[in-house]
Structures are given as C-alpha cells and as structure tokens.
Enzyme design. Structure first.
Site, PDB file in Angstrom:
ATOM      1  N   GLY A 151       0.828  -1.203   0.000  1.00 50.14           N
ATOM      2  CA  GLY A 151       0.000   0.000   0.000  1.00 50.14           C
ATOM      3  C   GLY A 151       0.861   1.251   0.000  1.00 50.14           C
ATOM      4  O   GLY A 151       1.950   1.283  -0.571  1.00 50.14           O
ATOM      5  N   SER A 152       0.378   2.254   0.682  1.00 51.75           N
ATOM      6  CA  SER A 152       1.022   3.566   0.619  1.00 51.75           C
ATOM      7  C   SER A 152       2.448   3.576   1.145  1.00 51.75           C
ATOM      8  O   SER A 152       3.218   4.474   0.820  1.00 51.75           O
ATOM      9  CB  SER A 152       0.204   4.580   1.405  1.00 51.75           C
ATOM     10  OG  SER A 152      -1.097   4.609   0.889  1.00 51.75           O
TER      11      SER A 152
END
Lengths: 470, 488
Positions: B216-217
């Site tokens: 993810g981020s």
C-alpha cells in the site's frame, strides 16, 4: 565313491589336535568374557557384577565339552568346538546387552506387563545344549548306527514338521509348538538334523538307481518317473510348510538340503537344475496367493517405501539402518541403537546388533566363523570313509550354511526375510540345543574319519612264500 | 562322491561370500545413505542424548532443556516465552524436526558441527558429557516484547532493525505458537502439532519473514526514492506537475485518493504527508517501470533474503503496462512485500541511504564460550545518496509531525520520528479486509538506532477504522521507544 579320498586318510597315526582345540577354546572363552566386560563398562561404567559367573559358566561348559571330546572323540576336528563356543559365548553377550536396553524393557512392559531377562535363560539353554552335545558323543559311538533309523527318522521328521500346524501362530509364523508348563519349542530346528539322517540313509541306498537309470534329453539326464517320486514328495512337503506354517525359511532349508544331498549322492547336475526350477515354481506360486509371504517380498524390495505402513518393512528397514550406522568398526558394544528394532532384536535380528556395535569388521568375523564351521563340516564329509557319513556330514553342514545364509541374508536385506534363528547366537532354546547336537554329530563323524585306519590284518600273502619242493 | 562335495563346498563359500559382500555394501557403501535416511532415529537420538546449546538474547538464554522419561530421547528442548520467540528461533522437535534458526544452527546447538570437533574430542577424553554451542542473537528483548505485546490478539507482524548495522532487534509474528508444546513425541505433543497445523489462523506461519503483503502507501517511500534518484524531483518542496483526477494511461479509470485531498500539483513532501495516490501513480509512470524496478531491487526487492533464516522475496512487478506501473507505484497491483523488506526500506533511508544487510545471529559460541563465528555488519547496497536520503527523512518526519500528516500516533518525545502509513487494499475488488501498515524510524542525537515495519491484517475493527496510523503506528512507536530506552 572315487578313489581320491584315500589321500585324506592318514595311514600312520594322525595327530589328535586336542591341544590345539584346548588352546582355541581358551581363546574363544577369553574373547567372549572380554566382550562381556566391554558391554558392562560401556553401559554402566563399571565392571559388571556377573562377569565372574559368566566366565566360569562358559569356561565350565567349554571345559566339559573339551574333556568329553578328548576322551570319546580323540581324533575329531579341532575347530568345530571352539567355533561353536565362541559364537555361543558372543551370542550370550549380545542377548545380555539387549536385556539391559531400557527401550526393550519398556516395550515388554507395555506389551506383556512384565519384562524377564533372556540371558539367564539362554545360559541355561546353552548348558542343556552342551549336555546334549556330550550325550551325542557318549551315546553315538559310531555315526553309522543312525543308518538303521532311516525310516524312523523320516516319520519323526514329518511329525516334527507338521506338529506346529496344530498350534496357534506367533509373530506371523506357525513354527512353534507349545507345551504347557514347559514353554514353546521350535521343532523345525530338530527336524533339520533328523531329516538329514533320513536323506542320508535313503540316498545311500537309492543313489545308484537315481544316478544311472535316466534318460538323456537335451543334454541333461532326466530321472525316471518313479525316481522322481521322492523329490516331488519333499517339494510338496516344503510347499505345504510354506502354506500352512507360513515359514519360508524352513521350507527353503528343507528343499535346499534335499537338492544338495541328492546332487552329492548321484553326482548328477540335472538334479540341481530340477531343484532350482521347482523351488522357483513353488516360491512364485505361493507368493502369488499368500499375503504373509507377499508382505515379506514387498518389504525386501523396498523397505523404506512401505516403512510407515507395514510392520515387515519397518523391521527390515530398521535392521538395514543398524548395519549402516555400524560403519566399519561399529559403535562399540553397548553403544548402538539396534534395540530400535523392538521385538525379536535378540532373536532373528541379533545380527543387526552385531552389525551396529561391532561394525563391518565384527560382522565379517562372525560370518567367517560360520563359514569356517561349514568348511570344517564339508571337510569332514570329504574325509569320511563311508557314503552315509559323507552324506550326513555334507547334509548337516550345507543345512547349517543355508540356515545362516537365509537368516543373515534376510536380516541384511539380501533375500526376503524369513523367520529363522541365527545358529548359536540368537535367543531360543530349540536353536541352541539343535545346533549343539549338530556339532556333536559332525564331531563324531570327523572323529571316525580322522581316526587312523586299523592296522591291516596280517595277510597270509605277505608271508614268505614257501616253496614246496617235491 | 568327492567331486560334488567340493562343488558344494564352493557353493557354501559363495553363500558366505554373498553375505560378506552384502555386509560391505550396507556397512560401507550405503552407510551414509542409511544414516541420513529420513526414517533413521539415530541422529535425533544422538542429538537429544545431551542438552543442546542455547539461543541467547541480551545475554540470557531463551531456550533450555529438560530431562524426559522417554526411552528414546533423554532431553527435550524448552523455550522461555516460546510464543514470543518462536518467529526468531523456529521449533526443534524430537519427532517433527526443526526449522529456521533451530535448523540452520542445529550443528552448533547439538554440538555436531565440524567447527566443534575439538570440543567433542575434549569431552570424549575427559569423559564429560558432550554439550552444544550457543547461538547469540542480535535481538533486543524489550523491543521484541513491545512488538509481541502490541500485536497480541491481532494478526500481524513487526520487524525492527538497527539501521547502522543491520542487526535485527525485533521479529514478532502473531498469532504465534509455543514450540515447547510439541518438542517431544508424546500424544499431547502430537495433538498440539496437529491442532497448530489445522488452525486456519496459521499460527506457525512466520509472517515477519515468510508472508508477503501488498505494501500500500508505504511503498510510496520507494517511489519517492526513485523520483529523487532519477532526478525527476530534486526539490521536495517544489510543486509537481500532477493532474487531478489522474486518469491512468491506456484506461478511463481515475486513480483515486482516499478522500478529498489537496493533491493537485502537490509538492512531494505534501504528497507523502497526506498520501496522494494520484501524485505517486503519475510519478511512477514518469519514472518508468525499469527505473522503478532498479530502485526497488536496490532496497532488496525481487530476491530472497537470508538473515540467515530465509525470508520470502518481496516483489515489484516487471514488464507491465503503464496503468499497472501507476498502481504498482502506490503499492497495489502485484507489488508485495514482507514486513522485513519494509523495515529494510526504512532502515536504508534512516541510515543516510546505506542499506545494511539485516542479520539476527551475532555470534556462534562453542560450549567453552569461545567465539567460533561472528557476523560483521555488511553494506548490502546504496539505494539513495546521502542528500536524497536526508530529503526523504525530512518528508517522513513531516508525515509524523505535520498537522495534516497521517502518522501522529508514532510521535515520541525526545526523539525524531519519521514514518509512513499504509492501508493496503486486499482481494479482488477490495473484498478482503485491508492491511494496516506503518513503517518508521526514530532518531536520537542525529543517529538512528531503530527502523521498524509493522503490519496488521484482518483486524476485527471495521474497514473505516483500519488505517496504518491508527492500528500499526502505536505498535511501531512502542517498539521504537523500547529500543531507545534500552540504549540509554
């Protein structure tokens, strides 16, 4: 009989070799006692308390046997008794060593609720065995006496072989007869000797008919139909043993014994060919419908393939790993893990413990001892002056050889495993008794063979020719 | 009759010879095969015939041994706080074998290693019981406890590394298992082993090393590094040319942000602080797949790591189209990483761009406490120049300190903390529960003693609550605090 055998009979007084035997016996007892000490030191770190009793017991047995031989079989082969003593002594040490295995004690306790050590019993059996040996030498003044009992032997052997059928199977084979209050007996061990006596007597009489009355067919001599009878009967009998007693070993032993003796008696190679063909047919035939035999064959082909699912595979696999872990010199007495085999570790599988704890070197030495016994037995046959003695000696020795091969080969995975005992070493009264009797008979035959020929009676021809002058 | 007799003698000789040959075959030729056979209990019997050496953390053993009443194995191994340490030690069972550190250093622990030959000879001659050597780990007991306690009741993993050396300080995975429960071979051991294997939560999976998750981020750290290293961005506070909405190349789909974020032409610092998908997706496409792969590989992606326990390879996909590059650059699509890998990313940034090879075995010691082997810290690569690393550090610090930042929860007084949150989507069309990530480092007196990565999966909380900042950051904070405090 060919004429060449006269060379082995000394015309002049042969040395009795009794002192050689005594020296070798001292050596044999010393090795066994040393092994006993070694086990005690390895397991407990101190000299085992039973060593004196063991040493004295073994020395007494050897001493009695030696004195009897010295007195009643003066010219006997000097190697047989020391070899038997050595193997018996070492066997006792191994049984005693396995008696102290915590694993086997634990296993016995959870299986039977109690554990009884085997070594004291085996010591007793050994004493009875030596007593039997002495009895053979005392009672059997001339082995040719046995010839009189040819057909009695046949009957007794048949009874002994068939008897186990009426008793329940133990450990997957029906080879025991159980006598309440006494224990169980493995009659096959005794039948081995008795049937050799029968074969010798029978073949001595029939050998000319079997050898000469034959037809030539495709380069080999085929026996006449009616002469084929006996071999067919024996073949059928061994097949029956295999089927009803699920005892591959005994069946192999009897058939092999018969073929060997037939060959020696008739000097016809065709019997060997016949024998091999028939045993192949029998073995394949039985193996196709007898699950017990099938399991053994499967275990032999790939013990580790079915290790997890089959007890047979596990036993043979464990035995193989024992031999492997022994390496060249072994782990040392008392320091191996051959007790992983579990049941029968001190009986059928005793050679695995030898393989693990004495290694390649020790196992080869033990196997060579067996080889020497067989070799001395066949030498006795060569030296024997009468056909019955020759046949009996070769029968007993080759039977011994086949038995060693079948059990050792089975344990080492060379051939499918069969329920047989390693002579002298394995735990079991019948085996020890029968093999001491076997050695007794061989010693009797060798004594007769090596005994100097009686001085020729004065021949009238040898006297100076009197010339009568008319 | 003598001719056949001689032949029979030869025949019997052949029988004995066959036995002799067979014995040589077994005892010499096949001996090694038979000894290493999987069914052979002897090596295990030998191994447990004397107490094994210990695995040591902070000078104290975390393993031990007790005598058993089994007729097979004299000793069995025990663990102190086994569930907490299992991801570090692995297990060592009399029946089920061993794994991880217990397996790799089995020779040292059991005393059979060739390097312990001399010790074995000594114990043979002095008659003393043979002993195993010790494995001294790099772990920090306080950090491990903080990580394990923080993750308790959740499913996840945490890895902490000392950025300056690569020493692994914490390696926790939950739910965990206690190796003591199946160290022997009794029926209760068998039951424990079977129930651990049938547990659908997979307690025996070492999530810190062996499980890969979409990052993810948190992967935006790698994308930022690539942007700085390739020169696509030189000033992190200058506006970027980032459209909003950003339609991914070759598609009609916009790359959405989480909520209404000020991402149009945002600076790199702001983009990282508020976690703009559109900016980093666009940037990733600009940088291109090849350069992204190159940078990711420098951080350790696309290769298995050995610490010395094997860690699964983290993946940054190669040969993909532009929209896939966009998604991969924000840690979605096929990008997958292990928690160890993300800790390595943070540690390289914190160590001014130098990535030290992570390791967890500091020393191997003989039973006589002689050092047999010592691991020296080794640089693995240089994913960033020192200047670029410092730029990235200041961006990560904004994530924690800026009012708009997503990582407040990791703030520690008395230390400078830089971090990055992540909430990775999971499953087809977001069907699975997202993974909450937090990747961070702490700095005290301009040097960083710890970098940490925490992932929490399948939390019982509902979707909206899952965010790296909320679930994972407090755990990371506790671990960092524990390391800082233990260093004092």
């Amino acid at each position: 009989m060919s004429i060449s055998n006269t060379t082995t009979i000394g015309a002049i007084d042969a040395p009795s070799r009794r002192n050689t035997e005594l020296l070798l016996l001292v050596f044999a007892v010393a090795i066994a006692v040393f092994a006993y000490l070694n086990v005690g030191l390895a397991l407990d770190g101190k000299v085992p308390s039973g060593v004196l009793g063991y040493a004295l017991g073994l020395a007494a047995l050897a001493g009695v046997a030696h004195l009897v031989v010295r007195k009643f079989a003066r010219y006997a082969d000097p190697l047989l008794l020391p070899l038997a003593t050595l193997l018996n002594g070492i066997g006792l040490v191994f049984i005693w060593r396995l008696d102290q295995s915590q694993r086997l004690i634990h296993l016995a306790k959870i299986s039977y609720g109690h554990f009884t050590p085997s070594a004291p019993k085996q010591m007793l059996y050994s004493a009875i065995g030596v007593a039997l040996f002495v009895a053979v030498l005392l009672l059997l003044k001339d082995h040719r006496v046995l010839q009189r009992y040819t057909y009695v032997s046949m009957f007794v052997a048949l009874v002994l072989l068939i008897a186990p059928v009426f008793f329940p199977a133990q450990f997957g084979a029906r080879i025991w007869i159980r006598i309440p209050g006494f224990g169980s007996l493995q009659p096959g061990e005794f039948a081995k000797i008795i049937i050799a006596i029968f074969f010798s007597g029978y073949l001595m009489v029939k050998r000319d008919a079997l050898a000469l009355a034959s037809r030539r067919f495709m380069g080999i001599y085929l026996p006449r139909g009616r002469d084929l009878g006996p071999i067919l009967v024996i073949w059928a009998l061994s097949i029956l043993i295999l089927v009803f007693e699920t005892d591959l070993g005994t069946s192999l032993l009897f058939f092999g014994l018969f073929v060997v003796m037939l060959y020696v008696a008739t000097e016809r190679t065709s019997w060997i060919v016949f024998g091999l063909l028939m045993s192949a047919v029998g073995a394949v035939g039985v193996a196709t419908f007898e699950p017990h035999v099938q399991a053994r064959v499967t275990a032999w082909l790939d013990p580790f393939g079915c290790y997890k699912t089959s007890g047979s595979c596990q036993q043979i696999g464990d035995a193989l790993m024992s031999f492997g872990s022994g390496g060249t010199l072994g782990t040392g007495l008392g320091q191996g893990n051959s007790d992983l085999i579990g049941f029968a570790a001190n009986a059928d599988f005793i050679l695995s413990t030898v393989g693990e704890e004495l290694g390649l070197a020790g196992t080869m030495a033990i196997l060579l001892c067996y080889g020497l016994i067989v070799e001395r037995g066949i030498r006795t046959a060569l030296a024997a002056r009468d056909p019955f003695g020759k046949l009996l000696a070769v029968g007993l020795s080759s039977g011994f050889a086949i038995q060693v091969f079948v059990v050792a080969g089975g344990v080492m995975g060379l051939i499918p495993l069969t329920g047989m005992t390693l002579p002298f070493m394995a735990y079991g009264g019948s085996s020890v008794l029968a093999n001491w009797a076997l050695i007794g008979i061989l010693i009797r035959i060798s004594d007769t063979a090596r005994r100097p020929a009686p001085a020729p009676a004065p021949s009238p021809d040898a006297e100076m020719t009197q010339v009568v002058r008319p | 009759m003598n001719k056949p007799l001689r032949r029979i003698a030869i025949f019997c000789g052949i029988l004995v010879l066959a036995l002799l040959v067979r014995e040589n075959w077994l005892g010499y030729v096949k001996a090694d095969d038979l000894n290493t056979n999987a069914f052979n209990k002897r090596p295990t019997i030998e191994r447990y015939s004397h107490p094994p050496g210990n695995i040591i953390v902070d000078g104290k053993p975390i393993t031990g041994a007790v005598k058993t009443d089994s007729t097979y194995y004299k000793y069995k191994q025990t663990w102190k706080n086994g569930a907490m340490w299992a991801p570090v030690t692995g297990y060592s069972s009399q029946v089920y074998g061993s794994n991880e550190l217990e397996k790799i250093d089995e020779g040292i622990l059991s005393g059979t290693d060739p390097r312990l030959f001399f010790d074995r000879q000594v114990s043979m001659f002095t008659g003393k019981q043979q002993k195993g050597g010790d494995v001294v780990t790099t772990l920090n007991a306080d950090a491990q406890k903080a990580a394990y306690d923080g993750l308790k009741g959740k499913k996840g993993a945490a890895v902490a590394i000392d950025p300056t050396t690569g020493k692994i300080l914490a390696l926790a995975s939950t739910p965990s298992y206690d190796p003591s429960t199946f160290a022997a071979g009794t029926t209760s051991d068998e039951k424990a082993w079977k129930s651990l294997h049938s547990d659908k939560d997979q307690p025996m999976l070492n999530r810190a090393l062996r499980q890969t998750y979409p990052p993810g981020s948190t992967f935006k750290l790698v994308t930022s590094a690539a942007a700085l290293e390739t020169g696509k961005v030189t000033d992190v506070d200058a506006k970027t040319d980032s459209p909003l909405p950003y339609i991914m190349p070759g598609t009609t789909t916009p790359l959405k942000n989480e909520g209404n974020l000020p991402c149009k032409d945002a600076t790199l610092r702001l983009a990282l602080t508020v976690s703009c998908n559109s900016v980093f997706g666009h940037l990733g496409v600009e940088i291109g797949d090849d350069a992204m792969v190159k940078e990711a590989k420098k951080f350790g992606f696309n290769a298995e790591q050995f610490v010395p326990v094997r860690a699964a390879a983290s993946v940054f996909p190669t040969d993909i189209n532009k929209s896939q590059v966009a998604l991969s650059s924000i840690g979605q699509f096929n990008t997958r990483t292990t928690p160890l890998q993300m800790a390595m990313v943070a540690s390289a940034i914190a160590n001014d761009g130098k990535l030290m090879k992570p390791y967890m075995v500091d020393e191997l010691r003989s039973p006589g406490l002689d050092v047999i082997d010592k691991t020296q810290p080794k640089q693995m690569s240089q994913p960033l120049s020192p200047e670029n690393a410092q730029k990235l550090q200041s961006m990560m610090e904004s994530v924690v300190n800026d009012p708009q930042g997503t990582g407040h929860n990791a703030k520690i007084s008395g230390a400078t903390v830089g971090g990055k949150t992540g909430t990775a989507q999971n499953g087809v069309d977001n069907s699975g529960k997202p993974y909450a990530w937090f990747v961070s480092y702490a700095k005290v007196h301009n040097s960083s003693p710890v970098a940490v990565a925490v992932v929490v999966e399948d939390s019982k909380a509902n979707r909206d609550d899952i965010s790296g900042g909320g679930l994972a950051a407090p755990v990371a904070k506790d671990v960092m605090k524990a390391v800082i405090n233990s260093g004092k």
